[in-house]
Scaffold this active site. Structure first.
Site, PDB file in Angstrom:
ATOM      1  N   ASP A 117       0.823  -1.209   0.000  1.00 30.82           N
ATOM      2  CA  ASP A 117       0.000   0.000   0.000  1.00 30.82           C
ATOM      3  C   ASP A 117       0.859   1.262   0.000  1.00 30.82           C
ATOM      4  O   ASP A 117       0.390   2.344   0.358  1.00 30.82           O
ATOM      5  CB  ASP A 117      -0.964   0.003   1.191  1.00 30.82           C
ATOM      6  CG  ASP A 117      -2.141   0.957   0.981  1.00 30.82           C
ATOM      7  OD1 ASP A 117      -2.545   1.150  -0.177  1.00 30.82           O
ATOM      8  OD2 ASP A 117      -2.649   1.512   1.964  1.00 30.82           O
ATOM      9  N   ASP A 155      -2.628  -4.945  -5.008  1.00 30.56           N
ATOM     10  CA  ASP A 155      -1.929  -3.662  -5.240  1.00 30.56           C
ATOM     11  C   ASP A 155      -0.437  -3.797  -5.500  1.00 30.56           C
ATOM     12  O   ASP A 155       0.209  -2.810  -5.850  1.00 30.56           O
ATOM     13  CB  ASP A 155      -2.103  -2.691  -4.058  1.00 30.56           C
ATOM     14  CG  ASP A 155      -3.456  -2.009  -4.042  1.00 30.56           C
ATOM     15  OD1 ASP A 155      -4.194  -2.136  -5.025  1.00 30.56           O
ATOM     16  OD2 ASP A 155      -3.777  -1.355  -3.041  1.00 30.56           O
ATOM     17  N   ASP A 305     -12.270   0.509   4.855  1.00 31.91           N
ATOM     18  CA  ASP A 305     -11.098   0.821   4.040  1.00 31.91           C
ATOM     19  C   ASP A 305     -10.036   1.607   4.793  1.00 31.91           C
ATOM     20  O   ASP A 305      -8.913   1.727   4.322  1.00 31.91           O
ATOM     21  CB  ASP A 305     -11.515   1.663   2.819  1.00 31.91           C
ATOM     22  CG  ASP A 305     -12.372   0.879   1.860  1.00 31.91           C
ATOM     23  OD1 ASP A 305     -11.961  -0.219   1.469  1.00 31.91           O
ATOM     24  OD2 ASP A 305     -13.458   1.357   1.503  1.00 31.91           O
TER      25      ASP A 305
END
Length: 476
Positions: A117, A155, A305
């Site tokens: 991330d 990701d 989130d």
């Protein structure tokens, strides 16, 4: 077994906007010649101890429970491994996949790559790539040769803005090695790499990234995790990636699409702050598309989130908002009919909702005094009673009880004025409208009809300091 991870990936939609146990078991994956699905088939494993399942079991009388139980907890979702636990990961994985019956397919989402991330809300993972490979080896050993779906590092390929060229090369090599390690340990494992989503990198760019990261040894790629792009857009994007991979000499790759939150509505990418999102296609391996192996709920509905709540924490308000207007799944028709008279009493959520910016310490859970604040007669045949049920620095939770008078009513409206600095964050069991500091809450279709002296409750969380407002209740 460790608890569900407390962090989950934040998607980069904002960035995009700017820019076998035996051979017989393994064979259960094959769907040869079927035109109704991709390369795999079988029923997906549903964890009976997931956060949403535990919440449903602990809150049988909550007004949101029937919807959350029938539309969310009834469905299989991915089990995330996001805590670096070298000494226990093998046993955790073995326990989880071992709980699935023969023919059921567990979905494991591995989220351990270093610098995941790019250090954002879901930062963490292995300390370095050497320890990452050791963790992957232990993870693979825990699979025990069973058929599984592995979602490898959300990701990690689409989001590389924080990495240098040499860091990208090292990560690509680590992902390629991870795929090979998993495949060598478990021939029944289907492994998919990060494909981003249709509003992010171009299909040709993503295909080149996937090739560099070793997708040739994997079964394909996944897209739309924690995002809201339509299934049609994701399928078209997937076809373009597959075509580009074919052109790069990497054939026979398939797509998985996360449909957990793409059932409609637009706006802020973060579901924590957007109550207009909806769950999409229910999880299945029967996709009707030869390019798509499964529609999965990789990001479990109701898990935050990291915007308004801690990343990965289960929030019943979010789950209810996502599921309330969705159709019931064929496998789980409604087990209760919404009442036309008095519904069950609503109890507050068991999770402690933080403020919009989560505090760095755990909010106090001490329940305020239970002394009942004064009730205020309404202009019609109902009264409303306000009770604060929890508070923490910068926020609070409250419950309002609406009671009919000496005769039955058909609909109610409760009004009050917010104190200075207050705002409403989430409200359930009513329809909210706010004009300046004036708050109006109206009954829903199923809880407006009350017999004489009958009561219902609605609840909400607010920002600011708790107070006890004067309420008015009216009935048409």
């Amino acid at each position: 077994m460790s608890q569900h991870p407390i962090r989950r990936p934040r998607r980069a939609a904002a960035i995009a906007a700017v820019a076998v146990g035996c051979t017989v078991l393994a064979g259960a994956w094959l769907n040869a010649g079927s035109a109704s699905a991709g390369a795999i088939s079988g029923s997906l494993y549903r964890d009976p101890n997931s956060p949403v399942a535990r919440w449903v079991a602990a809150n049988p009388s909550d007004s949101r429970t029937p919807v959350i139980r029938d539309k969310v907890a009834s469905q299989p979702a991915a089990h995330w491994l996001s805590t670096f636990n070298q000494s226990t990961v093998q046993s955790e994985v073995a326990t989880y996949v071992g709980a699935a019956a023969v023919g059921q397919l567990p979905v494991l989402s591995v989220y351990e790559i270093p610098n995941r991330d790019c250090g954002g809300a879901s930062a963490g993972g292995a300390p370095n790539l050497t320890q990452y490979q050791s963790w992957i080896s232990s993870f693979s050993a825990g699979l025990g040769g069973r058929p599984v779906i592995v979602i490898l590092e959300t990701d990690a390929i689409a989001l590389q803005t924080c990495l240098s060229a040499s860091d990208v090369t090292a990560r690509d090599q680590a992902l390629a090695t991870a795929v090979q390690t998993i495949k060598a340990a478990d021939s029944g494992a289907k492994v998919y790499l990060d494909g981003g989503h249709s509003a992010w990198n171009s299909a040709s760019d993503q295909a080149n990234r996937l090739k560099a990261a070793g997708v040739g040894a994997a079964d394909g790629f996944f897209t739309n995790v924690s995002n809201f792009n339509s299934t049609a857009n994701e399928a078209a994007y997937g076809r373009s990636i597959i075509s580009a991979l074919n052109g790069l000499g990497v054939p026979n790759k398939h797509q998985i699409i996360d449909t957990s939150r793409n059932g409609g509505a637009s706006g802020d990418w973060c579901a924590d702050d957007n109550t207009d999102r909806r769950i999409g296609q229910y999880p299945t391996t029967n996709t009707g598309d030869a390019n798509i192996d499964a529609y999965l709920w990789i990001k479990p509905p109701g898990e935050a989130d990291g915007c308004a709540y801690a990343a990965g924490s289960f929030q019943p308000n979010l789950a209810y908002s996502l599921a309330s207007s969705a159709p019931y799944p064929p496998s789980a028709p409604p087990t209760t009919t919404p009442p036309t008279t008095t519904p069950p009493t609503t109890t507050p959520p068991t999770t402690t909702p933080p403020t919009t910016t989560p505090p760095t310490t755990v909010p106090p859970t001490t329940t305020p005094p239970t002394t009942t604040p004064p009730t205020t007669p309404g202009g019609g045949a109902c009264t409303a009673t306000y009770q604060a049920t929890n508070s923490w620095p910068g926020g609070f939770q409250a419950q309002v009880t609406v009671t009919a008078g000496g005769s039955a009513i058909n609909g109610w409206t409760v009004r009050w004025t917010l104190a200075s600095g207050q705002s409403i964050a989430q409200l359930w069991n009513g329809t909210l409208s706010v004009s300046g500091s004036a708050v109006t809450v109206r009954s829903l279709s199923y809880n407006g009809a009350l017999a004489a002296h009958a009561s219902i409750q609605f609840g909400f969380t607010g920002n600011g300091a708790a107070s006890t407002p004067a309420l008015t209740c009216t009935s048409p």
